[in-house]
Write a protein that holds these residues in place. Structure first.
Motif, PDB file in Angstrom:
ATOM      1  N   ASP A   1       0.843  -1.202   0.000  1.00  0.00           N
ATOM      2  CA  ASP A   1       0.000   0.000   0.000  1.00  0.00           C
ATOM      3  C   ASP A   1       0.877   1.251   0.000  1.00  0.00           C
ATOM      4  N   LEU A   2       0.379   2.316  -0.584  1.00  0.00           N
ATOM      5  CA  LEU A   2       1.094   3.590  -0.595  1.00  0.00           C
ATOM      6  C   LEU A   2       0.703   4.413   0.620  1.00  0.00           C
ATOM      7  N   ILE A   3       1.646   5.168   1.165  1.00  0.00           N
ATOM      8  CA  ILE A   3       1.389   6.050   2.307  1.00  0.00           C
ATOM      9  C   ILE A   3       1.284   7.479   1.798  1.00  0.00           C
ATOM     10  N   CYS A   4       0.185   8.135   2.128  1.00  0.00           N
ATOM     11  CA  CYS A   4      -0.057   9.509   1.677  1.00  0.00           C
ATOM     12  C   CYS A   4      -0.343  10.405   2.878  1.00  0.00           C
ATOM     13  N   VAL A   5      -0.077  11.687   2.714  1.00  0.00           N
ATOM     14  CA  VAL A   5      -0.399  12.659   3.758  1.00  0.00           C
ATOM     15  C   VAL A   5      -0.914  13.935   3.095  1.00  0.00           C
ATOM     16  N   SER A   6      -1.878  14.569   3.729  1.00  0.00           N
ATOM     17  CA  SER A   6      -2.415  15.823   3.198  1.00  0.00           C
ATOM     18  C   SER A   6      -1.619  17.010   3.734  1.00  0.00           C
TER      19      SER A   6
ATOM     20  N   LEU B   1       8.076  15.267  11.582  1.00  0.00           N
ATOM     21  CA  LEU B   1       7.696  13.900  11.945  1.00  0.00           C
ATOM     22  C   LEU B   1       7.064  13.803  13.322  1.00  0.00           C
ATOM     23  N   ASN B   2       7.431  14.702  14.240  1.00  0.00           N
ATOM     24  CA  ASN B   2       7.053  14.526  15.633  1.00  0.00           C
ATOM     25  C   ASN B   2       6.356  15.720  16.267  1.00  0.00           C
ATOM     26  N   GLY B   3       6.172  16.805  15.517  1.00  0.00           N
ATOM     27  CA  GLY B   3       5.642  18.018  16.127  1.00  0.00           C
ATOM     28  C   GLY B   3       4.220  17.898  16.634  1.00  0.00           C
ATOM     29  N   GLY B   4       3.346  17.301  15.844  1.00  0.00           N
ATOM     30  CA  GLY B   4       1.952  17.151  16.265  1.00  0.00           C
ATOM     31  C   GLY B   4       1.108  18.379  16.021  1.00  0.00           C
ATOM     32  N   GLU B   5      -0.190  18.227  16.232  1.00  0.00           N
ATOM     33  CA  GLU B   5      -1.221  19.264  16.086  1.00  0.00           C
ATOM     34  C   GLU B   5      -1.381  19.773  14.661  1.00  0.00           C
ATOM     35  N   ASP B   6      -0.919  18.991  13.680  1.00  0.00           N
ATOM     36  CA  ASP B   6      -1.122  19.400  12.293  1.00  0.00           C
ATOM     37  C   ASP B   6      -2.564  19.152  11.855  1.00  0.00           C
ATOM     38  N   TYR B   7      -3.174  18.093  12.372  1.00  0.00           N
ATOM     39  CA  TYR B   7      -4.531  17.678  12.010  1.00  0.00           C
ATOM     40  C   TYR B   7      -4.690  17.476  10.508  1.00  0.00           C
ATOM     41  N   GLU B   8      -3.582  17.066   9.878  1.00  0.00           N
ATOM     42  CA  GLU B   8      -3.652  16.579   8.510  1.00  0.00           C
ATOM     43  C   GLU B   8      -4.068  15.102   8.561  1.00  0.00           C
ATOM     44  N   LEU B   9      -4.333  14.517   7.409  1.00  0.00           N
ATOM     45  CA  LEU B   9      -4.694  13.111   7.333  1.00  0.00           C
ATOM     46  C   LEU B   9      -3.535  12.305   6.766  1.00  0.00           C
ATOM     47  N   VAL B  10      -3.166  11.225   7.438  1.00  0.00           N
ATOM     48  CA  VAL B  10      -2.221  10.264   6.892  1.00  0.00           C
ATOM     49  C   VAL B  10      -3.027   9.009   6.577  1.00  0.00           C
ATOM     50  N   PHE B  11      -2.880   8.506   5.370  1.00  0.00           N
ATOM     51  CA  PHE B  11      -3.694   7.364   4.971  1.00  0.00           C
ATOM     52  C   PHE B  11      -2.942   6.489   3.983  1.00  0.00           C
ATOM     53  N   THR B  12      -3.377   5.253   3.884  1.00  0.00           N
ATOM     54  CA  THR B  12      -2.777   4.302   2.948  1.00  0.00           C
ATOM     55  C   THR B  12      -3.812   3.939   1.890  1.00  0.00           C
ATOM     56  N   VAL B  13      -3.324   3.712   0.677  1.00  0.00           N
ATOM     57  CA  VAL B  13      -4.206   3.325  -0.437  1.00  0.00           C
ATOM     58  C   VAL B  13      -3.547   2.189  -1.210  1.00  0.00           C
ATOM     59  N   PRO B  14      -4.334   1.370  -1.898  1.00  0.00           N
ATOM     60  CA  PRO B  14      -3.749   0.313  -2.728  1.00  0.00           C
ATOM     61  C   PRO B  14      -2.848   0.905  -3.805  1.00  0.00           C
ATOM     62  N   ILE B  15      -1.825   0.156  -4.166  1.00  0.00           N
ATOM     63  CA  ILE B  15      -0.853   0.653  -5.144  1.00  0.00           C
ATOM     64  C   ILE B  15      -1.512   0.972  -6.486  1.00  0.00           C
ATOM     65  N   GLY B  16      -2.637   0.329  -6.767  1.00  0.00           N
ATOM     66  CA  GLY B  16      -3.341   0.590  -8.016  1.00  0.00           C
ATOM     67  C   GLY B  16      -3.944   1.986  -8.099  1.00  0.00           C
ATOM     68  N   ASP B  17      -4.035   2.673  -6.957  1.00  0.00           N
ATOM     69  CA  ASP B  17      -4.580   4.042  -6.929  1.00  0.00           C
ATOM     70  C   ASP B  17      -3.486   5.103  -7.044  1.00  0.00           C
ATOM     71  N   ARG B  18      -2.288   4.700  -7.389  1.00  0.00           N
ATOM     72  CA  ARG B  18      -1.156   5.648  -7.411  1.00  0.00           C
ATOM     73  C   ARG B  18      -1.435   6.865  -8.284  1.00  0.00           C
ATOM     74  N   GLU B  19      -1.878   6.665  -9.505  1.00  0.00           N
ATOM     75  CA  GLU B  19      -2.100   7.797 -10.402  1.00  0.00           C
ATOM     76  C   GLU B  19      -3.187   8.723  -9.862  1.00  0.00           C
TER      77      GLU B  19
END
Length: 349
Positions: free
Chosen positions: A159-164, A289-307
């Motif tokens: 799975d791919l790791i993404c962050v907003s 990496l460690n600051g916190g309080e960003d309230y962004e989303l970190v999520f994983t998606v199947p590799i087929g959703d890369r594009e």
């Protein structure tokens, strides 16, 4: 006006008199022993956060309206992190005598602004007295179809790791505020010792407005959830970044039984964050990496959703999920590998 003058129920009436339900699931809101909600064909999501003065917020540098807005957004963010839609909220306060009716109205104004942004009904809560300052407990209730809910335990190998958004800005905003607060208190002490009048103090925030905004005005990323739905992407695992990206990724890996590989060069970091970190002699990657309080989303998606994810605005692909035996790895800009350690908030701090 002193709160004692109108009493608990008078305060509640004053704060909630203009609330009108916006959601069909809100059958009855403020005004009885319980709110009445109806979710006949949905799963119900519930999250609660408790914020304590002196631990989670400092009224030296955050006004009550911004505090209310942030306290609400922290909870709303948790509903979005489950791929849900927030619908209702309850607000409970412990209030010391130093706060007036007008102060609490400002707090509620901020809460209401956050709720109006995401069409959320405030349906109840409680108030009580406090001997130690202000405490805020907020519960947010949301809904989702059973098959749409995204947990932390669904990530799979490859799975791919993404962050907003970007990372570390809220933490650097906090460091900036703490620095200026320290300068101010030092001036107060010097004025006391010398017997002189305290000179006018203007904090130096020029060129750092974005950092302050990220710290004082948190935003739940419901817009990212909407874009994912429009793109036909259902994340396999997801969290909001409240305690730091490293901490959240390790939570996902632990509950999913996987490892991860994150690339330092791919971490989204705003220019002001990098400049502030250099100014304060701090490692900007550690802050991100460690600051916190960003309230962004970190999520994983199947590799087929890369594009699909690569085409999404304000989303960055930062790494991928691996087999558990490979651990949690950060790949530096020069290709070296380090263990991805969680150094965010813990109970001992």
């Amino acid at each position: 006006m002193e709160i004692a003058k109108i009493g608990e129920f008078g305060l509640i009436d004053r704060l909630t008199k203009d609330f009108k339900p916006q959601n069909e699931s809100t059958k009855y809101g403020v005004g009885d022993d319980c709110a009445v909600l109806s979710y006949p064909d949905k799963e119900v999501l519930i999250t609660t956060d408790l914020l304590m003065e002196g631990v989670h917020f400092d009224l030296t540098y955050i006004d009550l309206q911004h505090l209310g807005y942030k306290a609400a957004m922290v909870n709303i963010s948790d509903i979005f992190a489950m791929n849900g839609t927030p619908r209702q909220m309850t607000v409970s306060l412990a209030i010391s005598k130093r706060f007036s009716v007008e102060d609490i109205e400002q707090l509620y104004n901020g809460i209401q602004l956050a709720c109006e942004k995401w069409n959320i009904d405030i349906v109840g809560g409680d108030t009580t007295s406090s001997y130690t300052g202000l405490a805020i407990s907020i519960t947010c209730i949301g809904e989702a179809d059973k098959d749409d809910i995204v947990y932390r335990n669904g990530a799979h190998d490859t799975d791919l790791i993404c962050v907003s958004g970007d990372l570390g800005a809220a933490y650097m905003g906090l460091q900036l505020l703490e620095r200026e607060k320290s300068v101010y208190y030092q001036m107060v002490e010097e004025a006391k010792k010398s017997g002189k009048t305290l000179p006018d103090f203007q904090p130096d925030f020029s060129g750092k407005e974005y950092l302050l905004q990220r710290q004082l005005q948190a935003e739940a990323r419901g817009d990212i959830i909407q874009r994912l739905r429009e793109a036909g992407i259902r994340p396999t695992a997801m969290m909001d970044v409240s305690d730091g990206l490293s901490s959240e990724l390790r939570h996902i890996c632990k509950q999913s039984g996987v490892g991860c590989r994150v690339f330092e060069k791919n971490l989204p970091i705003d220019y002001q964050t990098a400049v502030m970190a250099e100014e304060m002699n701090m490692n900007v990657t550690t802050c991100a990496l460690n600051g916190g309080e960003d309230y962004e989303l970190v999520f994983t998606v199947p590799i087929g959703d890369r594009e699909k994810v690569e085409d999404m605005e304000d989303v960055r692909l930062i790494g991928y999920i691996t087999d558990q035996k490979y651990g949690h790895i950060l790949v530096s800009r020069d290709g070296q590998e380090f263990e991805l350690k969680a150094q965010g908030w813990n109970f001992d701090q």
